[in-house]
Scaffold this motif. Structure first.
Motif, PDB file in Angstrom:
ATOM      1  N   ASN A 156      -8.637  11.621  -6.785  1.00  0.00           N
ATOM      2  CA  ASN A 156      -8.228  11.563  -5.382  1.00  0.00           C
ATOM      3  C   ASN A 156      -8.959  10.454  -4.621  1.00  0.00           C
ATOM      4  OD1 ASN A 156      -6.418  13.642  -5.621  1.00  0.00           O
ATOM      5  ND2 ASN A 156      -7.253  14.844  -3.937  1.00  0.00           N
ATOM      6  N   VAL A 157     -10.222  10.268  -4.909  1.00  0.00           N
ATOM      7  CA  VAL A 157     -10.981   9.218  -4.210  1.00  0.00           C
ATOM      8  C   VAL A 157     -10.451   7.845  -4.601  1.00  0.00           C
ATOM      9  CG1 VAL A 157     -13.249   8.155  -3.918  1.00  0.00           C
ATOM     10  CG2 VAL A 157     -13.047  10.636  -3.944  1.00  0.00           C
ATOM     11  N   LEU A 158     -10.168   7.651  -5.893  1.00  0.00           N
ATOM     12  CA  LEU A 158      -9.605   6.367  -6.326  1.00  0.00           C
ATOM     13  C   LEU A 158      -8.224   6.144  -5.710  1.00  0.00           C
ATOM     14  CD1 LEU A 158     -10.673   6.416 -10.090  1.00  0.00           C
ATOM     15  CD2 LEU A 158     -11.537   4.883  -8.314  1.00  0.00           C
ATOM     16  N   ALA A 159      -7.424   7.211  -5.651  1.00  0.00           N
ATOM     17  CA  ALA A 159      -6.097   7.095  -5.032  1.00  0.00           C
ATOM     18  C   ALA A 159      -6.224   6.791  -3.541  1.00  0.00           C
ATOM     19  CB  ALA A 159      -5.312   8.384  -5.238  1.00  0.00           C
ATOM     20  N   ALA A 160      -7.233   7.374  -2.875  1.00  0.00           N
ATOM     21  CA  ALA A 160      -7.462   7.093  -1.454  1.00  0.00           C
ATOM     22  C   ALA A 160      -7.885   5.652  -1.249  1.00  0.00           C
ATOM     23  CB  ALA A 160      -8.525   8.041  -0.903  1.00  0.00           C
TER      24      ALA A 160
ATOM     25  N   LEU B  41      -3.522  -0.443   0.645  1.00  0.00           N
ATOM     26  CA  LEU B  41      -2.109  -0.606   1.013  1.00  0.00           C
ATOM     27  C   LEU B  41      -1.858  -0.356   2.495  1.00  0.00           C
ATOM     28  CD1 LEU B  41      -0.585   1.225  -2.075  1.00  0.00           C
ATOM     29  CD2 LEU B  41      -0.468  -1.227  -1.620  1.00  0.00           C
ATOM     30  N   GLY B  42      -2.903   0.050   3.218  1.00  0.00           N
ATOM     31  CA  GLY B  42      -2.766   0.293   4.649  1.00  0.00           C
ATOM     32  C   GLY B  42      -2.137   1.633   5.003  1.00  0.00           C
ATOM     33  N   ASP B  43      -2.083   2.572   4.045  1.00  0.00           N
ATOM     34  CA  ASP B  43      -1.504   3.891   4.296  1.00  0.00           C
ATOM     35  C   ASP B  43      -2.646   4.842   4.676  1.00  0.00           C
ATOM     36  OD1 ASP B  43      -0.107   6.229   4.400  1.00  0.00           O
ATOM     37  OD2 ASP B  43       0.813   6.044   2.415  1.00  0.00           O
ATOM     38  N   PHE B  44      -3.101   4.754   5.921  1.00  0.00           N
ATOM     39  CA  PHE B  44      -4.313   5.458   6.341  1.00  0.00           C
ATOM     40  C   PHE B  44      -4.121   6.974   6.424  1.00  0.00           C
ATOM     41  CE2 PHE B  44      -4.461   1.199   8.494  1.00  0.00           C
ATOM     42  CZ  PHE B  44      -5.333   0.635   7.575  1.00  0.00           C
ATOM     43  N   GLU B  45      -2.926   7.427   6.761  1.00  0.00           N
ATOM     44  CA  GLU B  45      -2.680   8.860   6.794  1.00  0.00           C
ATOM     45  C   GLU B  45      -2.782   9.465   5.395  1.00  0.00           C
ATOM     46  OE1 GLU B  45       1.020   9.516   8.754  1.00  0.00           O
ATOM     47  OE2 GLU B  45       0.228   9.041  10.766  1.00  0.00           O
ATOM     48  N   GLU B  46      -2.329   8.727   4.399  1.00  0.00           N
ATOM     49  CA  GLU B  46      -2.450   9.180   3.012  1.00  0.00           C
ATOM     50  C   GLU B  46      -3.920   9.241   2.593  1.00  0.00           C
ATOM     51  OE1 GLU B  46      -0.990  10.260  -0.932  1.00  0.00           O
ATOM     52  OE2 GLU B  46      -0.482  10.589   1.164  1.00  0.00           O
ATOM     53  N   VAL B  47      -4.712   8.289   3.063  1.00  0.00           N
ATOM     54  CA  VAL B  47      -6.153   8.294   2.773  1.00  0.00           C
ATOM     55  C   VAL B  47      -6.777   9.590   3.285  1.00  0.00           C
ATOM     56  CG1 VAL B  47      -8.369   7.183   3.220  1.00  0.00           C
ATOM     57  CG2 VAL B  47      -6.336   5.778   2.837  1.00  0.00           C
TER      58      VAL B  47
END
Length: 500
Positions: A316-320, A326-332
């Motif tokens: 999950n941390v690597l995916a975040a 990619l600029g997808d901060f909500e996904e982070v």
């Protein structure tokens, strides 16, 4: 001579002892199980590391011991030595079978109490090291700690150094940095009474990982090269390569990191899965790909990576981190939410990494109060551990904003000095990013950012249109993008361009 004294003599003798034994008449050493085992153990590490030769001598010793029902003590030592050799070859299931059988024999054999204690402790240490390489770190810690307490006063110095070094390595991987310092000091004390050898490798690797994590590169000296030479051909080689990738990626030497990754992969391919090597290789590769801007390949690597129940390299941390790129901060925010619970299975190092990414995402979303709360947690861990590396993986503009707001809440001179240090370390991220592109490519990119097309850039820079197109293709390749807008976005994430 006691069991412990014999082991100490063999470790100290190394190649010289092997030469001396093999200079004896063949009929004398080839019929002696103790000499055959001594020769096998002498192939353990350093320039002489050769597990295949060691296995040949151990097989010969085992045949003699089985036929003659020889010394129970030596039979157990031979099994433990076989376990070490199989571990060196990455045959972990066979190594575990050997050491478990050795421990059972120790429990059943008619041995005096001191010998039984020494052999049982040795078996526990070797089982613990096997568990380290098969990712069962909690059990590895338990077995090695048990062994150290059991044979506290009788264990040979070389085995004490390796055991404490492995405990230190487990602490570094799991993020227990206070116990890491304590075990490093204990290992150094034990090493005073031991010759230099492969048994030093776990503590050296742990020390390098700790030094890189704290971004104290001036303290490394030639350790990265030294530990690679010392571990060549042993199970510790892949961990030495991991330290090299870890250091070079942090320094921004991505081509050097890629070379070390290639060597790491060659070793890992020969090992039985699952193992710690595969886990570290996959995580290291994903980190390097993200630094290179090869985000599609990083995503594919994440999809192929099995979940890690111990979160040494948390999926999950690597995916975040990838979502941040990619600029997808909500996904982070979504991905890091489960990584921040106190008392869960995430080690402190992984939690700190998750918290700094979480703080950066909230900051980018404009939720400054939540961002500052997450950043405070990171600062508390950074103060206790001295760790700085995770501040280098995010755009310095975001880290700078978090640091500046933290300064406003700070009165302590010690905390202010720490914030200054974090700001300086963060700026190295931009330096690493800058090295991705040549000076001329950065100039072309700056013209792309202001909206010029290739023909306009050609006129502005007084170069041919073909030259501009060639440089743009190079920029796209290095940043891992395929469009002008993608290149500008990626460059801003990396801090190569300031936002409009």
């Amino acid at each position: 001579m006691t069991c412990a004294q014999w082991r100490d003599l063999v470790h100290r003798g190394g190649g010289e002892l092997r030469s001396l034994i093999l200079s004896l008449p063949y009929s004398e050493w080839s019929s002696s199980p103790s000499l055959l085992v001594a020769v096998a153990v002498s192939y353990r590490g350093g320039q002489a590391a050769n597990p295949y030769s060691a296995l040949s001598y151990l097989n010969a010793a085992t045949r003699i011991l089985d036929e003659d029902e020889g010394s129970a003590e030596l039979g157990c030592l031979a099994l433990i030595a076989r376990s070490v050799v199989h571990r060196q070859l990455g045959r972990f299931s066979t190594a575990m079978e050997d050491v478990r059988l050795a421990i059972r024999r120790v429990e059943r054999a008619e041995l005096d109490i001191p010998t039984r204690i020494d052999l049982y402790a040795l078996g526990l240490i070797q089982r613990g090291i096997c568990e380290l390489f098969t990712e069962d770190l909690p059990q590895a810690r338990a077995d090695i700690t048990h062994a150290m307490r059991l044979a506290e006063t009788t264990m040979p110095a070389v085995e004490r150094v390796e055991a404490f070094g492995c405990l230190t390595l487990i602490d570094v991987l799991c993020g227990g940095l206070r116990s890491t310092e304590r075990n490093l000091n204990t290992t150094a004390d034990a090493a005073v009474n031991a010759p230099a050898g492969l048994w030093d490798a776990p503590a050296t690797i742990a020390s390098v990982l700790l030094t890189v994590g704290r971004c104290r590169f001036d303290e490394l000296g030639g350790l990265l090269d030294t530990v690679l030479v010392e571990t060549k051909g042993t199970e510790y080689e892949v961990l030495a390569l991991h330290t090299r990738v870890f250091a070079l990626e942090t320094l921004g030497d991505l081509e050097g990191a890629q070379d070390a990754l290639h060597d790491m992969r060659q070793v890992d391919r020969e090992w039985e899965a699952p193992n710690l090597s595969t886990r570290l290789y996959q995580a290291d590769r994903i980190e390097v790909l993200m630094r290179f801007g090869q985000l599609a390949h990083a995503r594919q690597g994440l999809a192929e990576m099995a979940p890690d129940p111990q979160h040494l390299a948390c999926n999950n941390v690597l995916a975040a981190r990838l979502a941040m790129e990619l600029g997808d901060f909500e996904e982070v925010v979504r991905l890091t939410a489960d990584c921040l619970g106190f008392g869960d299975d995430h080690p402190p190092r992984t939690q700190s990494y998750a918290a700094v990414i979480n703080a950066a995402a909230h900051s980018a979303l404009g939720d400054l109060s939540t961002a500052d709360a997450s950043f405070e947690r990171v600062l508390q861990q950074a103060r206790a551990s001295g760790m700085r590396r995770h501040f280098t993986v995010l755009p310095p503009a975001i880290i700078t904003g978090l640091v500046e707001r933290a300064r406003e809440r700070t009165e302590s001179t010690t905390r202010m000095a720490m914030l200054d240090d974090i700001a300086a370390v963060s700026s190295s991220f931009r330096g690493a990013a800058l090295r991705l592109l040549s000076p001329r490519e950065r100039v072309v990119l700056s013209h792309v950012a202001i909206g010029e097309n290739p023909r306009e850039i050609s006129a502005s820079l007084s170069v041919s249109l073909n030259t501009v197109k060639t440089q743009l293709r190079s920029v796209y390749r290095k940043l891992g993008v395929s469009t002008r807008d993608g290149a500008v976005h990626r460059a801003r994430v990396l801090g190569l361009l300031t936002a409009a």
